[in-house]
Design an enzyme around this catalytic site. Sequence first.
Site, PDB file in Angstrom:
ATOM      1  CG  ASN A   1      -6.737   0.716  11.219  1.00 54.26           C
ATOM      2  OD1 ASN A   1      -5.630   0.748  10.825  1.00 54.26           O
ATOM      3  ND2 ASN A   1      -6.948   0.582  12.471  1.00 54.26           N
ATOM      4  CB  SER A   2     -10.090   4.652  12.379  1.00 52.11           C
ATOM      5  OG  SER A   2      -8.912   5.333  12.116  1.00 52.11           O
TER       6      SER A   2
ATOM      7  CE  LYS B   1      -3.152   2.547   2.921  1.00 57.32           C
ATOM      8  NZ  LYS B   1      -4.114   2.846   4.074  1.00 57.32           N
TER       9      LYS B   1
ATOM     10  N   GLY C   1      -9.190   8.536   9.521  1.00 57.92           N
ATOM     11  CA  GLY C   1      -9.484   8.536  10.764  1.00 57.92           C
ATOM     12  C   GLY C   1     -10.459   9.277  11.201  1.00 57.92           C
TER      13      GLY C   1
ATOM     14  CB  ALA D   1      -8.702   6.863   4.377  1.00 57.20           C
ATOM     15  N   GLY D   2     -11.637   7.052   6.214  1.00 57.55           N
ATOM     16  CA  GLY D   2     -12.740   7.967   6.417  1.00 57.55           C
ATOM     17  C   GLY D   2     -14.048   7.372   6.818  1.00 57.55           C
TER      18      GLY D   2
END
Lengths: 70, 257
Positions: free
Chosen positions: B207-208, B98, B159, B185-186
């Site tokens: 992830n987050s 990545k 995040g 992301a997001g």
Amino acid sequence: MSQRITIALNGEEQPLPPGSSVGDLLSILGSDGKSVAVVVNDAIIRPENRSTHQLHQGDRVELLIFAGGG
Amino acid sequence: MDVLKLGSYTFSSRLILGTGKFSNSRVMLEAVRASGAQLVTVALRRFNRQQAEDDLFGPLSSIEGITLMPNTSGASTAAEAVRAAHIARELSGSPFIKVEIHPNPQHLMPDPIETYEAARILAKEGFLVMPYIAADPVLAKRLEEVGCASVMPLGSAIGSGQGLATSEMLTIIIRESTIPVIVDAGLRSPSEAAHAMEMGCKAVLVNSAVAAAGNPAVMAEAFAEAVAAGRKAFMAGLMEKSGSAVATSPLTFLGSY
């Protein structure tokens, strides 16, 4: 002989007995080396070469592992 | 069978899970198992004698069917990302990388020029390059042309939990791309992941949203179900939108309008 060499290990000074190999360094650090990448002066040292790759005064050694990341 | 194809690899799961920000590695491993993810991101970090137990390679490798996708986080130039990719491949044995180059920690927006250059070099070297990019259709096309395995535009800032703020641009990227588009992301909620899949994304990376959830393992499962549902809906084909009401029942039984 009490003389030591000093390498830069992950940016910090690390004294070592002269003639130490990458494998010796990993043993001193208590790592079996299995999940550690070793980079000496910007060159990756593969596992099969670690016992024979000798470290010298002033070598820059980076040890890297996988940690959490997204 | 409907599978995600990346290079010569195929995955039945379309949820890619990041391993950062979990309270500890036990919680992270539970979430990975619960998510059913087969592609999992990791980051490179300097070995520290005091934190040797943080090493994730062993525990993650012990989960069956997991392929690691290291990231180049920490790199702020193409040269640093290429170097990180070489080291990561040495450790992981995985061709996935990545490419993540964000020079400004305030907003973590990816540098398009350095990302393009790193992707070009690494794709030529045989890596399966998965670049994290802003939702820029022109850049996405250029990355496709240099041989990336996918493009991973952001839904919103890393995040941030702001969801699919870029959906208009994502729609264009999805329409124009011949390689898988993966929203990275997001995202905050499983419904956003489902929405991304309904739009035609081939996978989502979270992830987050999982790591910072009250119960990460349960949230991981919820994301897995949402991604699967969104994919199913996309494959089924959503109905056309109409500007006016269209009756689903006959309107002529009791009287006419």
